[in-house]
Scaffold this active site. Structure first.
Site, short mmCIF file in Angstrom:
data_model
loop_
_atom_site.label_atom_id
_atom_site.label_comp_id
_atom_site.label_asym_id
_atom_site.label_seq_id
_atom_site.Cartn_x
_atom_site.Cartn_y
_atom_site.Cartn_z
N LYS A 5 47.19 18.77 35.45
CA LYS A 5 46.02 19.47 36.00
C LYS A 5 45.28 18.54 36.96
O LYS A 5 44.64 17.57 36.56
CB LYS A 5 45.07 19.91 34.86
CG LYS A 5 43.94 20.79 35.38
CD LYS A 5 42.62 20.22 34.92
CE LYS A 5 41.39 20.67 35.65
NZ LYS A 5 41.33 20.64 37.08
N ASN A 40 39.77 11.20 43.58
CA ASN A 40 39.57 10.06 44.49
C ASN A 40 40.88 9.44 44.99
O ASN A 40 40.92 8.87 46.07
CB ASN A 40 38.61 9.02 43.90
CG ASN A 40 39.16 8.32 42.69
OD1 ASN A 40 40.04 8.83 42.01
ND2 ASN A 40 38.65 7.14 42.42
N GLU A 76 41.35 6.53 31.39
CA GLU A 76 41.04 5.63 32.51
C GLU A 76 39.72 6.14 33.08
O GLU A 76 39.70 7.14 33.82
CB GLU A 76 42.13 5.71 33.58
CG GLU A 76 43.49 5.21 33.13
CD GLU A 76 43.55 3.70 32.99
OE1 GLU A 76 42.68 3.00 33.54
OE2 GLU A 76 44.46 3.22 32.30
N GLU A 102 47.83 1.63 32.38
CA GLU A 102 48.78 2.26 33.30
C GLU A 102 49.43 1.16 34.12
O GLU A 102 48.78 0.18 34.48
CB GLU A 102 48.06 3.27 34.20
CG GLU A 102 47.58 4.46 33.40
CD GLU A 102 46.99 5.58 34.25
OE1 GLU A 102 46.52 5.32 35.37
OE2 GLU A 102 47.00 6.72 33.78
N GLU A 119 27.37 3.68 38.06
CA GLU A 119 28.42 3.65 39.09
C GLU A 119 27.94 4.47 40.30
O GLU A 119 27.75 5.68 40.18
CB GLU A 119 29.68 4.27 38.48
CG GLU A 119 30.92 4.19 39.32
CD GLU A 119 32.10 4.92 38.64
OE1 GLU A 119 31.90 5.98 38.02
OE2 GLU A 119 33.23 4.42 38.79
N GLY A 134 39.23 9.84 34.99
CA GLY A 134 38.03 10.51 35.51
C GLY A 134 36.79 9.83 34.97
O GLY A 134 36.82 8.65 34.60
N CYS A 139 37.30 3.55 41.43
CA CYS A 139 36.80 3.05 40.14
C CYS A 139 36.76 1.53 40.11
O CYS A 139 36.01 0.95 39.34
CB CYS A 139 37.68 3.57 39.01
SG CYS A 139 39.40 3.11 39.23
P1 NAP Z 1 35.67 14.03 36.52
O1 NAP Z 1 34.58 14.90 36.95
O2 NAP Z 1 35.62 13.43 35.16
O3 NAP Z 1 37.02 14.88 36.71
C1 NAP Z 1 38.30 14.34 36.48
C2 NAP Z 1 39.25 15.44 36.06
O4 NAP Z 1 38.81 15.97 34.81
C3 NAP Z 1 39.32 16.62 37.02
O5 NAP Z 1 40.62 17.13 37.01
C4 NAP Z 1 38.37 17.62 36.38
O6 NAP Z 1 38.67 18.96 36.71
C5 NAP Z 1 38.65 17.37 34.92
N1 NAP Z 1 37.58 17.79 34.01
C6 NAP Z 1 36.30 18.10 34.29
N2 NAP Z 1 35.64 18.46 33.14
C7 NAP Z 1 36.55 18.36 32.15
C8 NAP Z 1 36.49 18.59 30.73
N3 NAP Z 1 35.36 18.97 30.13
N4 NAP Z 1 37.61 18.39 30.01
C9 NAP Z 1 38.75 17.99 30.60
N5 NAP Z 1 38.87 17.77 31.93
C10 NAP Z 1 37.78 17.93 32.68
O7 NAP Z 1 35.87 12.77 37.50
P2 NAP Z 1 35.99 12.76 39.08
O8 NAP Z 1 34.65 13.00 39.66
O9 NAP Z 1 37.13 13.63 39.50
O10 NAP Z 1 36.44 11.24 39.33
C11 NAP Z 1 35.55 10.20 39.49
C12 NAP Z 1 35.50 9.33 38.24
O11 NAP Z 1 36.81 8.91 37.89
C13 NAP Z 1 34.71 8.06 38.45
O12 NAP Z 1 33.88 7.82 37.35
C14 NAP Z 1 35.78 6.98 38.56
O13 NAP Z 1 35.35 5.69 38.20
C15 NAP Z 1 36.81 7.51 37.62
N6 NAP Z 1 38.14 6.95 37.91
C16 NAP Z 1 38.67 6.03 37.05
C17 NAP Z 1 39.89 5.45 37.33
C18 NAP Z 1 40.50 4.44 36.39
O14 NAP Z 1 41.66 4.07 36.60
N7 NAP Z 1 39.80 3.98 35.39
C19 NAP Z 1 40.57 5.80 38.49
C20 NAP Z 1 40.01 6.74 39.35
C21 NAP Z 1 38.79 7.31 39.05
P3 NAP Z 1 37.79 19.78 37.79
O15 NAP Z 1 37.99 19.09 39.09
O16 NAP Z 1 38.39 21.11 37.74
O17 NAP Z 1 36.36 19.71 37.30
#
Ligand code: NAP
Length: 483
Positions: free
Chosen positions: A177, A154, A252, A463, A386, A230, A286
């Protein structure tokens, strides 16, 4: 296909060299606004990840002086600033957000490198008071080890900038990664990292789906820190997968931000803040408001003003002039927003802004009209999960106690917003909200100087700010007796 001077290679980067996957397998990167393939990147796995960790471990053995780290960070901040337009163009191609927003993301990324360049001095060894006599104490901030940095799609550039700037300040060596949906922004960043001449192995980029890469990072004994941004579900998997190896985790995770507007608030200002907070990135942030609580006496006025503003949003390809909101990242994201809207309407909510979305066609972007719902209640899915899309659900409330209880009724604890003219009320409410980031009369997100992070299921670690260094530092205490 996207062409850019910053994307001469569309490869990973290990031990100071651009590299393909050993298998030579690749996967496409899509432009979410058009459905077009804009690049192919390698699908790496365990072997390449272990090679990157080995390179990082080797480099860790040669510490870099604080002055050197500061110089790298300043130089990278300058390079990002210099290339902010092109970085923005690349972000828009793979994420879809409007160009101006994407360029602002590049500025935001640069601000973290600049901030840590300025405060890395604080990591110098600290001398404590002599106690007992002839006994001196020195506290060192050592790099925590090889750090794995895993980031979401995002904010493809900024989420990594937050981690990498702090890790580099702490002298960690990194294996990075990115999300497989948005690897190009970080490939472009690595073409700038190349120019600051880090030692080979200091920063490595592995590309591909999470599976093998994340397993290798969780299991490798040299990886001491995993900093992850994530979803909460993946964060929980990381907790389980790293438990046997006792790695340090910084998480995060997701949010479910309440945006609370009291009757004494400046309604125009609150609407203004909600517009930029909610619809930036098409609501895929997020920190964006997921639940908008409006006190009953101003509910109609607030809704009218919000609807008027929402109807001015121009949805389209972020590369086109005048577009103020781009597409959702993919069909799965579209389906989730659609499900939340349908669920709310089936339980009595009313759509007061936003057309019924047309079904996305294959090879077209997933555009969801910015939507406002009224009559939303606590039982609805959009209040409890969410949404991560351009939906503003309006929930009316009567009393302060009621809204505090409702706002906290979630497993998440990332961001919350309170709009009121009364400082006393704000202080009272804020002290009772279980969220790591709170905006009082503002909907703006974090800055490099301020520590940011979540409570409860939104994760742990911070962070930004000096606290952002903690995850990447091991404190070593030396007690010395003078003979
Ligand atoms: P995601 O599906 O959790 O993916 C995030 C990262 O983790 C990607 O690089 C993904 O790789 C990797 N990943 C997927 N499965 C994994 C596993 N089993 N073990 C380790 N890594 C794994 O999240 P997203 O859809 O990209 O992002 C949206 C989420 O992020 C939302 O819930 C949002 O609220 C949250 N977010 C939080 C913050 C904060 O600061 N708190 C900031 C931004 C976003 P692949 O792409 O290869 O699957």
């Amino acid at each position: 296909m996207i062409r850019s001077l910053l994307l001469k290679a569309t490869s990973g980067y290990i031990d100071g060299k651009w590299c393909a996957a050993d298998s030579e397998r690749t996967q496409p990167v899509m432009n979410p606004a058009t459905g077009e393939t804009i690049a192919f990147v390698p699908i790496m796995g365990r072997v390449e990840t272990n090679r990157a960790v080995a390179a990082a471990s080797r480099t860790l053995a040669t510490p870099a002086a604080i002055e050197q780290r500061s110089a790298w960070l300043f130089r990278l901040a300058d390079l990002i600033a210099l290339h902010r337009d092109e970085l923005g163009r690349i972000i828009t191609h793979e994420h879809g957000k409007p160009l101006a927003e994407a360029q602002a993301e590049a500025d935001y990324a640069a601000s973290f490198f600049r901030y840590y360049a300025g405060c890395v001095d604080q990591l110098k060894p600290q001398q404590l008071a002599e106690r007992p006599r002839n006994h001196t104490w020195t506290v060192y901030s050592r790099p925590a080890g090889v750090a794995a940095l895993i980031t979401p799609w995002n904010f493809p550039l900024a989420m990594l900038a937050k981690k990498f700037s702090a890790a580099l300040a702490a002298d960690c060596c990194c294996v990075i990664k990115p999300s497989s949906k948005t690897p190009l922004s970080l490939i472009a960043l690595f073409s700038l990292i190349e120019q600051i001449e880090l030692p080979p192995g200091k920063a490595n980029l592995v590309l591909g789906p999470a599976g093998e890469i994340s397993d290798a990072l969780c299991e490798h004994p040299a990886v001491r820190v995993i900093s992850f941004t994530g979803s909460t579900s993946v964060g929980k998997k990381l907790v389980a997968n790293t438990a046997p190896h006792l790695k340090r985790l910084a998480l995060e995770l997701g949010g479910n931000a309440p945006f609370i507007v009291f009757e004494d608030a400046d309604v125009d200002h609150a609407v203004d803040q909600l517009m930029s907070n909610k619809f930036r990135g098409a609501g895929q942030t997020c920190v964006c408001a997921n639940r908008v609580y409006v006190q009953q006496g101003i509910a109609d006025t607030f809704a009218e003003k919000l609807i008027a503003r929402v109807n001015t949003i121009k949805v389209g390809n972020g590369l086109e002039a005048g577009v103020t909101m781009g597409p959702l990242i993919d069909r799965k994201a579209f389906n989730k927003v659609q499900r939340h809207v349908a669920d709310a309407i089936s339980q009595g909510a009313v759509r007061v802004a936003g057309a019924v979305p047309s079904e996305p066609q294959p090879n077209e972007g997933c555009f969801f009209p910015p939507t406002v719902l009224r009559g939303v209640t606590a039982a609805m899915e959009c209040v409890n999960d969410e949404t991560f899309g351009p939906l503003a659900p309006l929930i009316e409330f009567q009393s302060e106690a009621e809204v505090i209880e409702a706002a906290n009724r979630t497993e998440y604890g990332l961001a919350a917003y309170v709009f009121t003219a009364s400082d006393e009320r704000a202080a009272r409410v804020i002290s009772r909200l279980s969220f790591g980031h709170i905006g009082h009369n503002t909907g703006s997100g974090p800055t490099a100087e301020a520590p940011f992070g979540g409570m409860k299921h939104s994760g742990f670690g911070r962070e930004g700010g000096f606290e952002g260094l903690h995850d990447f530092i091991e404190t070593q205490t030396l007690s010395f007796f003078r003979l």
